[in-house]
Design a protein around this motif. Structure first.
Motif, PDB file in Angstrom:
ATOM      1  N   THR A 147       0.838  -1.198   0.000  1.00  0.00           N
ATOM      2  CA  THR A 147       0.000   0.000   0.000  1.00  0.00           C
ATOM      3  C   THR A 147       0.871   1.246   0.000  1.00  0.00           C
ATOM      4  O   THR A 147       1.862   1.322   0.734  1.00  0.00           O
ATOM      5  N   LEU A 148       0.501   2.215  -0.831  1.00  0.00           N
ATOM      6  CA  LEU A 148       1.197   3.490  -0.886  1.00  0.00           C
ATOM      7  C   LEU A 148       0.234   4.614  -0.560  1.00  0.00           C
ATOM      8  O   LEU A 148      -0.956   4.552  -0.888  1.00  0.00           O
ATOM      9  N   GLN A 149       0.755   5.658   0.060  1.00  0.00           N
ATOM     10  CA  GLN A 149      -0.032   6.817   0.415  1.00  0.00           C
ATOM     11  C   GLN A 149       0.410   8.025  -0.419  1.00  0.00           C
ATOM     12  O   GLN A 149       1.589   8.191  -0.702  1.00  0.00           O
ATOM     13  N   ASN A 150      -0.560   8.874  -0.786  1.00  0.00           N
ATOM     14  CA  ASN A 150      -0.280  10.152  -1.458  1.00  0.00           C
ATOM     15  C   ASN A 150       0.618   9.981  -2.690  1.00  0.00           C
ATOM     16  O   ASN A 150       1.739  10.470  -2.753  1.00  0.00           O
ATOM     17  N   MET A 154       3.641  12.897 -12.750  1.00  0.00           N
ATOM     18  CA  MET A 154       3.277  13.399 -14.068  1.00  0.00           C
ATOM     19  C   MET A 154       3.358  12.236 -15.054  1.00  0.00           C
ATOM     20  O   MET A 154       4.421  11.662 -15.253  1.00  0.00           O
ATOM     21  N   THR A 155       2.250  11.873 -15.622  1.00  0.00           N
ATOM     22  CA  THR A 155       2.195  10.731 -16.523  1.00  0.00           C
ATOM     23  C   THR A 155       2.522  11.101 -17.967  1.00  0.00           C
ATOM     24  O   THR A 155       2.856  10.243 -18.766  1.00  0.00           O
ATOM     25  N   ALA A 156       2.371  12.373 -18.305  1.00  0.00           N
ATOM     26  CA  ALA A 156       2.679  12.884 -19.645  1.00  0.00           C
ATOM     27  C   ALA A 156       2.835  14.394 -19.518  1.00  0.00           C
ATOM     28  O   ALA A 156       2.417  14.976 -18.510  1.00  0.00           O
ATOM     29  N   PRO A 157       3.451  15.045 -20.509  1.00  0.00           N
ATOM     30  CA  PRO A 157       3.566  16.500 -20.427  1.00  0.00           C
ATOM     31  C   PRO A 157       2.201  17.163 -20.245  1.00  0.00           C
ATOM     32  O   PRO A 157       1.297  16.983 -21.062  1.00  0.00           O
ATOM     33  N   GLY A 158       2.041  17.891 -19.144  1.00  0.00           N
ATOM     34  CA  GLY A 158       0.786  18.571 -18.874  1.00  0.00           C
ATOM     35  C   GLY A 158      -0.279  17.706 -18.246  1.00  0.00           C
ATOM     36  O   GLY A 158      -1.426  18.129 -18.128  1.00  0.00           O
ATOM     37  N   GLU A 159       0.048  16.462 -17.815  1.00  0.00           N
ATOM     38  CA  GLU A 159      -0.942  15.556 -17.229  1.00  0.00           C
ATOM     39  C   GLU A 159      -0.426  15.067 -15.879  1.00  0.00           C
ATOM     40  O   GLU A 159       0.614  14.418 -15.809  1.00  0.00           O
ATOM     41  N   ILE A 160      -1.145  15.388 -14.820  1.00  0.00           N
ATOM     42  CA  ILE A 160      -0.725  15.061 -13.460  1.00  0.00           C
ATOM     43  C   ILE A 160      -1.833  14.279 -12.767  1.00  0.00           C
ATOM     44  O   ILE A 160      -3.012  14.650 -12.841  1.00  0.00           O
ATOM     45  N   ILE A 161      -1.433  13.186 -12.113  1.00  0.00           N
ATOM     46  CA  ILE A 161      -2.408  12.370 -11.383  1.00  0.00           C
ATOM     47  C   ILE A 161      -2.081  12.399  -9.892  1.00  0.00           C
ATOM     48  O   ILE A 161      -0.952  12.672  -9.487  1.00  0.00           O
ATOM     49  N   TYR A 162      -3.120  12.106  -9.098  1.00  0.00           N
ATOM     50  CA  TYR A 162      -2.931  12.008  -7.649  1.00  0.00           C
ATOM     51  C   TYR A 162      -3.876  10.944  -7.113  1.00  0.00           C
ATOM     52  O   TYR A 162      -5.028  10.834  -7.550  1.00  0.00           O
ATOM     53  N   MET A 163      -3.369  10.124  -6.178  1.00  0.00           N
ATOM     54  CA  MET A 163      -4.192   9.155  -5.469  1.00  0.00           C
ATOM     55  C   MET A 163      -3.874   9.266  -3.983  1.00  0.00           C
ATOM     56  O   MET A 163      -2.702   9.300  -3.598  1.00  0.00           O
ATOM     57  N   GLU A 164      -4.898   9.296  -3.196  1.00  0.00           N
ATOM     58  CA  GLU A 164      -4.678   9.364  -1.753  1.00  0.00           C
ATOM     59  C   GLU A 164      -4.071   8.065  -1.237  1.00  0.00           C
ATOM     60  O   GLU A 164      -3.229   8.063  -0.341  1.00  0.00           O
ATOM     61  N   ARG A 165      -4.481   6.945  -1.839  1.00  0.00           N
ATOM     62  CA  ARG A 165      -3.955   5.642  -1.424  1.00  0.00           C
ATOM     63  C   ARG A 165      -4.053   4.670  -2.594  1.00  0.00           C
ATOM     64  O   ARG A 165      -5.008   4.725  -3.372  1.00  0.00           O
ATOM     65  N   TYR A 166      -3.025   3.802  -2.725  1.00  0.00           N
ATOM     66  CA  TYR A 166      -3.075   2.780  -3.769  1.00  0.00           C
ATOM     67  C   TYR A 166      -2.728   1.439  -3.142  1.00  0.00           C
ATOM     68  O   TYR A 166      -1.710   1.296  -2.434  1.00  0.00           O
ATOM     69  N   ASP A 167      -3.570   0.434  -3.430  1.00  0.00           N
ATOM     70  CA  ASP A 167      -3.391  -0.915  -2.888  1.00  0.00           C
ATOM     71  C   ASP A 167      -2.940  -1.826  -4.015  1.00  0.00           C
ATOM     72  O   ASP A 167      -3.671  -2.052  -4.989  1.00  0.00           O
ATOM     73  N   MET A 168      -1.716  -2.351  -3.894  1.00  0.00           N
ATOM     74  CA  MET A 168      -1.154  -3.202  -4.939  1.00  0.00           C
ATOM     75  C   MET A 168      -1.843  -4.559  -4.993  1.00  0.00           C
ATOM     76  O   MET A 168      -1.885  -5.212  -6.027  1.00  0.00           O
ATOM     77  N   ILE A 191     -12.144  13.455 -11.285  1.00  0.00           N
ATOM     78  CA  ILE A 191     -11.991  12.875  -9.957  1.00  0.00           C
ATOM     79  C   ILE A 191     -12.837  11.613  -9.895  1.00  0.00           C
ATOM     80  O   ILE A 191     -13.825  11.465 -10.626  1.00  0.00           O
ATOM     81  N   ALA A 192     -12.405  10.674  -9.069  1.00  0.00           N
ATOM     82  CA  ALA A 192     -13.142   9.415  -8.923  1.00  0.00           C
ATOM     83  C   ALA A 192     -12.903   8.871  -7.523  1.00  0.00           C
ATOM     84  O   ALA A 192     -11.859   9.103  -6.922  1.00  0.00           O
ATOM     85  N   ARG A 193     -13.910   8.145  -7.055  1.00  0.00           N
ATOM     86  CA  ARG A 193     -13.768   7.538  -5.730  1.00  0.00           C
ATOM     87  C   ARG A 193     -12.705   6.440  -5.773  1.00  0.00           C
ATOM     88  O   ARG A 193     -11.885   6.343  -4.857  1.00  0.00           O
ATOM     89  N   THR A 194     -12.721   5.624  -6.817  1.00  0.00           N
ATOM     90  CA  THR A 194     -11.723   4.567  -6.970  1.00  0.00           C
ATOM     91  C   THR A 194     -11.274   4.501  -8.425  1.00  0.00           C
ATOM     92  O   THR A 194     -11.977   4.941  -9.335  1.00  0.00           O
ATOM     93  N   ILE A 195     -10.083   3.921  -8.638  1.00  0.00           N
ATOM     94  CA  ILE A 195      -9.563   3.690  -9.982  1.00  0.00           C
ATOM     95  C   ILE A 195      -8.864   2.335  -9.975  1.00  0.00           C
ATOM     96  O   ILE A 195      -8.105   2.020  -9.054  1.00  0.00           O
ATOM     97  N   LYS A 196      -9.151   1.541 -10.989  1.00  0.00           N
ATOM     98  CA  LYS A 196      -8.601   0.180 -11.036  1.00  0.00           C
ATOM     99  C   LYS A 196      -7.826  -0.023 -12.332  1.00  0.00           C
ATOM    100  O   LYS A 196      -8.279   0.387 -13.405  1.00  0.00           O
ATOM    101  N   TYR A 197      -6.656  -0.663 -12.204  1.00  0.00           N
ATOM    102  CA  TYR A 197      -5.819  -0.921 -13.377  1.00  0.00           C
ATOM    103  C   TYR A 197      -6.331  -2.158 -14.114  1.00  0.00           C
ATOM    104  O   TYR A 197      -6.599  -3.194 -13.503  1.00  0.00           O
TER     105      TYR A 197
END
Length: 359
Positions: A147-150, A154-168, A191-197
């Motif tokens: 698990t990672l926090q915060n 930057m995934t691409a020029p001009g594109e920034i993502i943020y997740m409060e928590r990610y569970d591997m 914005i989204a409550r959850t995001i899944k790969y």
């Protein structure tokens, strides 16, 4: 064209290289077992498991690491023997130039360099995955983090993502946001409550809100599920110990290029590792050249003196390389300059020794 004498020297040098490699690696294994025996016993690890998961990958790693040292020792030993038996003098008296005598040594160095370049770039990295995981789990006892926090990147020029928590474990991120900019102007925010790969850099957003900004106007879209292509994977968040050592040459080159496009900082350690995989094999040529120049003269003290000089110079070369690596990682020195500077210095030393060598 290589002649009988060339093949004679090449055979001797490669034989001495293999012998010195076996001797030193055997000593290294014995020392390593002595240091880690208590850990193996406390972890109740079987002999087969330790060999297949650790030592079978331990050997190639250290063979590649100390290959320039093995090359130097073998060249010093063989050349000193030839000089002690006056064979070098006989070659010179027979009309063979000193530079021609060096040719079979360079051929031997080329064979060794190609061998180390191949295993260092393609064979050892997958083995490092097993070796480093083994050390983390059974020697260093580093807990596995899923698990990672915060998470912000930057995934691409001009594109920034943020997740409060990610569970591997289930590949799900929570409280996700995505911002896209054009010329420093915000064009889209999601914005989204959850995001899944899913796979192939596609992600599924659940309970999302997407806002697009066009000039002074805004459009909003809300829904239960949305699939987006985002140039990131879970492996971008979880960077393992010595991550750069786990990638093959093509993977490492692609990773550096990809992260530079993202604008990521702190890539010096990856660039250093990439340059080391070229500078290491090149060092075999330099040390072989120096070894011939040092050991070609018959001196009082014979092989022993030559071996002492050779070992001293090898240690200095390795220390210079390690020091430059530390300076790159800690002080931010250009990795190309840091890793190639010791090689260039020793190349100059080789040139001086060549002009002073017996002709």
């Amino acid at each position: 064209m290589l002649k009988t004498l060339d093949f004679y020297i090449i055979k001797k040098v490669l034989g001495a290289y293999i012998l010195s490699m076996l001797m030193i690696i055997s000593i290294a294994i014995v020392i390593d077992i002595t240091e880690k025996m208590d850990d193996f016993y406390n972890e109740n690890l079987s002999f087969g498991y330790v060999v297949t998961e650790y030592y079978i990958h331990f050997v190639p790693y250290y063979v590649n690491l100390f290959s320039p040292l093995f090359t130097f020792i073998s060249v010093i030993f063989i050349t000193s023997k030839l000089a002690y038996n006056t064979e070098i003098i006989a070659m010179l008296a027979g009309g063979i130039s000193f530079i021609r005598i060096i040719v079979p040594y360079m051929v031997s160095a080329a064979i060794i360099a190609l061998f180390t370049f191949f295993i260092g770039g393609w064979v050892i990295p997958p083995g490092n995955e097993h070796r480093l995981n083994f050390e983390s789990k059974h020697i260093d006892h580093i807990p596995v983090t899923s698990t990672l926090q915060n998470v912000q990147m930057m995934t691409a020029p001009g594109e920034i993502i943020y997740m409060e928590r990610y569970d591997m474990t289930d590949s799900i991120g929570y409280r996700f946001s995505l911002d896209r900019f054009e010329s420093k102007m915000l064009k889209m925010r999601g914005i989204a409550r959850t995001i899944k790969y899913n796979s192939d850099s596609t992600w599924t957003l659940r309970n999302y809100l997407r806002r697009d900004f066009i000039g002074m106007r805004e459009s909003a879209e809300r829904g239960e599920e949305l699939t987006l292509h985002i140039d990131m994977t879970p492996s971008d968040f979880f960077i393992a110990k010595n991550h750069q050592e786990r990638m093959t040459n093509p993977e490492l080159r692609h990773y550096i290029k990809h992260q530079e496009e993202r604008g990521r900082a702190g890539l010096n350690i990856y660039k250093l590792e990439y340059q080391k995989r070229f500078a290491g094999p090149f060092g075999s040529f330099i040390l072989a050249f120096i070894g011939v120049c040092v050991a070609s003269r018959k001196v009082r003290g014979g092989t022993g003196l030559h071996m002492f000089i050779g070992l001293a110079m090898s240690v200095v070369y390795i220390l210079c390389t390690l020091l430059s690596s530390i300076m790159t990682a800690q002080a931010g020195i250009n990795p190309i300059l840091a890793i190639w500077l010791p090689a260039l210095i020793f190349a100059c030393i080789g040139g001086v020794l060549y002009f002073k060598a017996q002709k």
